[in-house]
Design a protein around this motif. Sequence first.
Motif, mmCIF file in Angstrom:
data_model
loop_
_atom_site.group_PDB
_atom_site.id
_atom_site.type_symbol
_atom_site.label_atom_id
_atom_site.label_comp_id
_atom_site.label_asym_id
_atom_site.label_seq_id
_atom_site.Cartn_x
_atom_site.Cartn_y
_atom_site.Cartn_z
ATOM 1 N N ARG A 294 -7.827 26.062 -59.809
ATOM 2 C CA ARG A 294 -7.542 27.264 -60.612
ATOM 3 C C ARG A 294 -6.347 27.046 -61.524
ATOM 4 N NH1 ARG A 294 -6.953 30.792 -63.564
ATOM 5 N NH2 ARG A 294 -7.468 32.991 -63.395
ATOM 6 N N ASN A 295 -5.239 26.583 -60.945
ATOM 7 C CA ASN A 295 -4.011 26.343 -61.708
ATOM 8 C C ASN A 295 -3.463 24.964 -61.377
ATOM 9 O OD1 ASN A 295 -3.740 29.066 -62.857
ATOM 10 N ND2 ASN A 295 -3.375 29.706 -60.740
ATOM 11 N N HIS A 296 -2.627 24.444 -62.244
ATOM 12 C CA HIS A 296 -2.051 23.121 -62.005
ATOM 13 C C HIS A 296 -1.320 23.054 -60.668
ATOM 14 C CE1 HIS A 296 -3.190 21.431 -65.777
ATOM 15 N NE2 HIS A 296 -2.538 22.338 -66.480
ATOM 16 N N SER A 297 -0.646 24.141 -60.282
ATOM 17 C CA SER A 297 0.111 24.129 -59.026
ATOM 18 C C SER A 297 -0.797 23.952 -57.815
ATOM 19 C CB SER A 297 0.920 25.422 -58.888
ATOM 20 O OG SER A 297 0.066 26.554 -58.887
ATOM 21 N N ASP A 298 -2.065 24.329 -57.941
ATOM 22 C CA ASP A 298 -2.998 24.186 -56.823
ATOM 23 C C ASP A 298 -3.393 22.734 -56.578
ATOM 24 O OD1 ASP A 298 -3.125 27.015 -56.539
ATOM 25 O OD2 ASP A 298 -4.545 27.103 -58.190
ATOM 26 N N ALA A 299 -3.056 21.853 -57.519
ATOM 27 C CA ALA A 299 -3.492 20.449 -57.416
ATOM 28 C C ALA A 299 -2.428 19.537 -56.827
ATOM 29 C CB ALA A 299 -3.898 19.935 -58.795
ATOM 30 N N ARG A 300 -1.267 20.086 -56.458
ATOM 31 C CA ARG A 300 -0.171 19.188 -56.089
ATOM 32 C C ARG A 300 -0.482 18.337 -54.862
ATOM 33 N NH1 ARG A 300 2.861 24.481 -55.865
ATOM 34 N NH2 ARG A 300 2.473 25.384 -53.827
ATOM 35 N N TYR A 301 -1.196 18.909 -53.865
ATOM 36 C CA TYR A 301 -1.493 18.132 -52.659
ATOM 37 C C TYR A 301 -2.517 17.037 -52.942
ATOM 38 C CZ TYR A 301 1.086 21.406 -49.690
ATOM 39 O OH TYR A 301 2.078 22.149 -49.110
ATOM 40 N N ILE A 302 -3.527 17.360 -53.739
ATOM 41 C CA ILE A 302 -4.559 16.361 -54.011
ATOM 42 C C ILE A 302 -4.000 15.243 -54.889
ATOM 43 C CG2 ILE A 302 -5.574 17.526 -56.027
ATOM 44 C CD1 ILE A 302 -7.448 15.570 -53.277
ATOM 45 N N VAL A 303 -3.118 15.576 -55.835
ATOM 46 C CA VAL A 303 -2.477 14.538 -56.650
ATOM 47 C C VAL A 303 -1.651 13.614 -55.755
ATOM 48 C CG1 VAL A 303 -0.681 14.129 -58.380
ATOM 49 C CG2 VAL A 303 -2.449 15.825 -58.816
ATOM 50 N N ASP A 304 -0.908 14.204 -54.822
ATOM 51 C CA ASP A 304 -0.089 13.426 -53.891
ATOM 52 C C ASP A 304 -0.953 12.458 -53.084
ATOM 53 O OD1 ASP A 304 2.471 12.940 -52.478
ATOM 54 O OD2 ASP A 304 1.412 13.807 -50.780
ATOM 55 N N LYS A 305 -2.088 12.940 -52.559
ATOM 56 C CA LYS A 305 -2.954 12.099 -51.723
ATOM 57 C C LYS A 305 -3.677 11.038 -52.546
ATOM 58 C CE LYS A 305 -2.016 14.019 -47.791
ATOM 59 N NZ LYS A 305 -1.198 13.272 -46.808
#
Length: 608
Positions: free
Chosen positions: A341-352
Amino acid sequence: MNLNDSQQKAVSHKNGPCLVLAGPGSGKTAVLTRRVCALIESGVPAREILVITFTKAAALEMKERFERLSDDIHPVTFGTFHSLFWGILQKEIGFKSTDIILGNTRTKIIREAMAKVNLDHDDSLLVKSFSSELSVINNRVGGMDNYLPKAVDKKELRDFVLAYENLKAKYHVIDFDDMLKKAYELFVKKPEILKKWQNRFSYFLVDEMQDMNDLQFQLIKMLSARTNNIFCVGDDDQSIYGFRGANPKLMEDFRNHYPDSNVVVLDYNYRNPINIVEKAGNLISKNTMRFPKKIMATADEGNLCIKELKSEGDEAEYIISKINELSADGTSFDEISILYRNHSDARYIVDKLLESKIPFYLKEKMPNIYSHFIISDMEAYFQIAIGNETRARLLSILNRPNRFLHRRSVEYRGNLQGMKFFYKDNPGCLRATEALITDVNLISKMSPCAAINYIKNVMGYDSFLREEAVKQNADVSEYYDVLDFFIEMTKDCKTIKQAIDKLNIMRLKVDYENKTKVIDKKNKIGLYTLHSSKGLEFENVFIIGVNDGIIPSNKADSKEEMEAERRLFYVGITRTKRNLYLTYTNKKNRDKSRFLDELNYSSSNASP
């Protein structure tokens, strides 16, 4: 490509207004390009045909596809709304490209206009709000008339708009929105110029009508009034740019403006698996402000997987495991996309993804979560704890939480001992400084996760976050989520030094991905917001964070806003050509999205 009956009916339409309702994967681009060919074959001069879409890339793709279909070179005009009307302004008024203000230059003038009317031009959120309201106003035919701003005071907005317009006139510049507004004003004030351009074109083909705003519709209506040969293609169910002024009601209004119009529904979906077409239809049918449609699938059943996870970290790990399974089965990474939905929702997947060394690209520049002010504060505490004191680090955390210490105490010697000496004659501030030194010494002996919790709960950083949330008109839970993310990121680090090293590596990697975004997509997973995924398709699509409060957004209060959120989810799930994975978390007892039940997936094989 052989056309089906509805496609052929649209292509064969000759004169008069026509509205084509084109759902996902229905072959709308083929219909538009074939129609251009059909018009030329029927004797229409190519130079009298105008094809308009919304992006330069889409216009170029349309032109290339048309040229592949045609044996000869034909001077058909393909362009965007802005390129067309900017060209008219250049020819008729003499504007030059150097007259246009964009980006930071526009923001600078917006801040200057705000200052002139005594608005806080240093508040970035307020500047953004006034900038957004300005764009909405400039894309309305009535301007400020009967307009109720969503985020700012109406009188303040009116004063600001006047100041902004005066500054543009003073500097002899225009902004992006003026290209359409000034073209409309030109046509109204000088009918002879409008007549000239009406005579230039006879046939008007408009792509993505659902993304059209009121001003764009009015302009194309004026331009095509001589012949009324206006052919609009779009899908009201995929209207997701309301925040930019797009008006999905225009498609319904088309029949009111043109009572004799022909309406064609492209009723075959050539992209999505049959079960996804069915579930997507169940979902979007809950909207009432739409054209009813019965869409038929042509592809076999695909895999629909709906999974509940305990946390965002577990969600990311699950997706990585599925990606590895797909890769092991021979799926190329570039046939996989992850939507959010928003960029902030992707932080965990980007990290992994970074941790797993799985290649990916970003459609848009993503705010670097590792540079978030909260994580920067934690890093400053960590660096100070291991002896890397600098004036900048001490200043950044000096009053986070508030210790009522003056910045001069840091500037005196640039270290904690110097601060003690500075406050030797001030017992209260001396005690606060000694407490900070004690806390820092304790942190140095802790694991990173324990240190973060100590800073938050014992040292009082959570009280600073609550105060900051009030100042910024933000939800403090979003700040706490950033801390939770940092704890998750550092849980495999045994020492603070390891946590700092990992943080710096991750920060650099995201900066690198942002700098090289969409340069090379080959064998990389695509990361997109739901908005930016529109028009794309992938064999395998993951949508994360399918929770109430995210999808749909917790800001959707009205029926219209909820229908817009439903359309956005509809766009997301119809990106898949084979497999669709929907994940949500039950963290803090957060509910799964109501949209999942609206899919009516219980009757399908929604695998774990």
